[in-house]
Design a protein around this motif. Structure first.
Motif, PDB file in Angstrom:
ATOM      1  N   MET A  56       9.235 -47.178 -17.356  1.00 47.67           N
ATOM      2  CA  MET A  56       9.806 -47.381 -16.042  1.00 47.67           C
ATOM      3  C   MET A  56       8.783 -47.062 -14.958  1.00 47.67           C
ATOM      4  N   GLU A  57       8.162 -45.889 -15.042  1.00 47.83           N
ATOM      5  CA  GLU A  57       7.145 -45.517 -14.053  1.00 47.83           C
ATOM      6  C   GLU A  57       5.957 -46.476 -14.102  1.00 47.83           C
ATOM      7  N   GLU A  58       5.641 -46.945 -15.290  1.00 49.41           N
ATOM      8  CA  GLU A  58       4.539 -47.890 -15.444  1.00 49.41           C
ATOM      9  C   GLU A  58       4.860 -49.208 -14.727  1.00 49.41           C
ATOM     10  N   ALA A  59       6.100 -49.657 -14.824  1.00 47.06           N
ATOM     11  CA  ALA A  59       6.507 -50.893 -14.147  1.00 47.06           C
ATOM     12  C   ALA A  59       6.412 -50.733 -12.637  1.00 47.06           C
ATOM     13  N   GLU A  60       6.830 -49.588 -12.125  1.00 48.28           N
ATOM     14  CA  GLU A  60       6.729 -49.329 -10.687  1.00 48.28           C
ATOM     15  C   GLU A  60       5.265 -49.275 -10.247  1.00 48.28           C
ATOM     16  N   PHE A  61       4.411 -48.684 -11.070  1.00 50.10           N
ATOM     17  CA  PHE A  61       2.980 -48.631 -10.773  1.00 50.10           C
ATOM     18  C   PHE A  61       2.422 -50.052 -10.637  1.00 50.10           C
ATOM     19  N   PHE A  62       2.743 -50.925 -11.598  1.00 50.32           N
ATOM     20  CA  PHE A  62       2.233 -52.293 -11.546  1.00 50.32           C
ATOM     21  C   PHE A  62       2.810 -53.062 -10.363  1.00 50.32           C
ATOM     22  N   ALA A  63       4.075 -52.837 -10.042  1.00 52.86           N
ATOM     23  CA  ALA A  63       4.659 -53.505  -8.871  1.00 52.86           C
ATOM     24  C   ALA A  63       3.900 -53.110  -7.606  1.00 52.86           C
ATOM     25  N   ASP A  64       3.591 -51.818  -7.474  1.00 53.24           N
ATOM     26  CA  ASP A  64       2.817 -51.344  -6.317  1.00 53.24           C
ATOM     27  C   ASP A  64       1.407 -51.922  -6.335  1.00 53.24           C
ATOM     28  N   MET A  65       0.800 -51.968  -7.510  1.00 54.09           N
ATOM     29  CA  MET A  65      -0.558 -52.505  -7.632  1.00 54.09           C
ATOM     30  C   MET A  65      -0.590 -53.988  -7.244  1.00 54.09           C
ATOM     31  N   PHE A  66       0.393 -54.758  -7.696  1.00 59.43           N
ATOM     32  CA  PHE A  66       0.453 -56.175  -7.339  1.00 59.43           C
ATOM     33  C   PHE A  66       0.607 -56.341  -5.827  1.00 59.43           C
ATOM     34  N   SER A  67       1.472 -55.529  -5.235  1.00 59.66           N
ATOM     35  CA  SER A  67       1.690 -55.599  -3.788  1.00 59.66           C
ATOM     36  C   SER A  67       0.409 -55.285  -3.017  1.00 59.66           C
ATOM     37  N   GLU A  68      -0.296 -54.246  -3.443  1.00 57.53           N
ATOM     38  CA  GLU A  68      -1.567 -53.880  -2.798  1.00 57.53           C
ATOM     39  C   GLU A  68      -2.609 -54.984  -2.970  1.00 57.53           C
ATOM     40  N   ALA A  69      -2.669 -55.574  -4.154  1.00 57.66           N
ATOM     41  CA  ALA A  69      -3.631 -56.652  -4.407  1.00 57.66           C
ATOM     42  C   ALA A  69      -3.318 -57.870  -3.541  1.00 57.66           C
ATOM     43  N   GLU A  70      -2.040 -58.189  -3.398  1.00 60.57           N
ATOM     44  CA  GLU A  70      -1.647 -59.327  -2.563  1.00 60.57           C
ATOM     45  C   GLU A  70      -2.012 -59.077  -1.096  1.00 60.57           C
ATOM     46  N   THR A  71      -1.791 -57.855  -0.642  1.00 57.23           N
ATOM     47  CA  THR A  71      -2.168 -57.503   0.730  1.00 57.23           C
ATOM     48  C   THR A  71      -3.676 -57.606   0.898  1.00 57.23           C
ATOM     49  N   TYR A  72      -4.416 -57.043  -0.029  1.00 52.69           N
ATOM     50  CA  TYR A  72      -5.875 -57.060   0.029  1.00 52.69           C
ATOM     51  C   TYR A  72      -6.418 -58.489   0.038  1.00 52.69           C
ATOM     52  N   LEU A  73      -5.817 -59.347  -0.789  1.00 50.51           N
ATOM     53  CA  LEU A  73      -6.287 -60.726  -0.894  1.00 50.51           C
ATOM     54  C   LEU A  73      -5.741 -61.630   0.217  1.00 50.51           C
ATOM     55  N   GLY A  74      -4.789 -61.104   0.975  1.00 43.22           N
ATOM     56  CA  GLY A  74      -4.210 -61.881   2.065  1.00 43.22           C
ATOM     57  C   GLY A  74      -3.312 -63.011   1.595  1.00 43.22           C
ATOM     58  N   ILE A  75      -2.665 -62.803   0.435  1.00 41.37           N
ATOM     59  CA  ILE A  75      -1.751 -63.825  -0.079  1.00 41.37           C
ATOM     60  C   ILE A  75      -0.308 -63.337   0.065  1.00 41.37           C
ATOM     61  N   LYS A  76       0.612 -64.259   0.001  1.00 40.87           N
ATOM     62  CA  LYS A  76       2.031 -63.949   0.160  1.00 40.87           C
ATOM     63  C   LYS A  76       2.494 -62.978  -0.920  1.00 40.87           C
ATOM     64  N   HIS A  77       3.308 -61.986  -0.505  1.00 42.24           N
ATOM     65  CA  HIS A  77       3.857 -61.047  -1.488  1.00 42.24           C
ATOM     66  C   HIS A  77       4.773 -61.790  -2.454  1.00 42.24           C
ATOM     67  N   GLY A  78       4.640 -61.474  -3.723  1.00 41.22           N
ATOM     68  CA  GLY A  78       5.369 -62.172  -4.775  1.00 41.22           C
ATOM     69  C   GLY A  78       4.576 -63.304  -5.389  1.00 41.22           C
ATOM     70  N   SER A  79       3.323 -63.475  -4.943  1.00 42.26           N
ATOM     71  CA  SER A  79       2.472 -64.545  -5.492  1.00 42.26           C
ATOM     72  C   SER A  79       1.984 -64.219  -6.898  1.00 42.26           C
ATOM     73  N   ILE A  80       1.736 -62.950  -7.172  1.00 40.16           N
ATOM     74  CA  ILE A  80       1.284 -62.557  -8.513  1.00 40.16           C
ATOM     75  C   ILE A  80       2.494 -62.551  -9.434  1.00 40.16           C
ATOM     76  N   LYS A  81       2.377 -63.258 -10.547  1.00 38.60           N
ATOM     77  CA  LYS A  81       3.477 -63.390 -11.500  1.00 38.60           C
ATOM     78  C   LYS A  81       3.110 -62.740 -12.828  1.00 38.60           C
ATOM     79  N   VAL A  82       4.120 -62.211 -13.511  1.00 32.00           N
ATOM     80  CA  VAL A  82       3.900 -61.541 -14.792  1.00 32.00           C
ATOM     81  C   VAL A  82       4.945 -61.971 -15.813  1.00 32.00           C
TER      82      VAL A  82
END
Length: 92
Positions: free
Chosen positions: A1-27
């Motif tokens: 569970m904590e691992e899933a939250e970590f990855f969700a946060d990591m994806f959000s940070e990566a999307e912000t950093y890359l300047g792409i729409k949130h939810g663009s990274i898919k898993v």
């Protein structure tokens, strides 16, 4: 569970950093252990903006069941681990 939250946060940070729409990274989530099956709803919820598919590993799940319950004399493990055995019906 904590691992899933970590990855969700990591994806959000990566999307912000890359300047792409949130939810663009898919898993695709692969559930391979008894504990992950127990936590399935929480894991999917934590990754809800990114999940496109869910999969399970039959052999990994079977091994985890045996690993966790091999000393329990009330559980009988069949030699046939097809999708027709009772514990695999629950799995599917």
């Amino acid at each position: 569970m904590e691992e899933a939250e970590f990855f969700a946060d990591m994806f959000s940070e990566a999307e912000t950093y890359l300047g792409i729409k949130h939810g663009s990274i898919k898993v695709s989530i692969v559930f391979e252990t008894l504990q992950s099956i127990i936590d399935i709803e929480e894991i999917i919820f934590a990754l809800r903006k990114s999940v496109v598919s869910v999969n399970t590993g039959k052999w990994n799940y079977s091994f985890d069941i045996i690993k966790n319950f091999w000393t329990d004399k009330t559980i009988w493990f069949p030699i046939d681990v097809s999708m027709h055995t009772s514990y695999m019906k629950v799995y599917s």
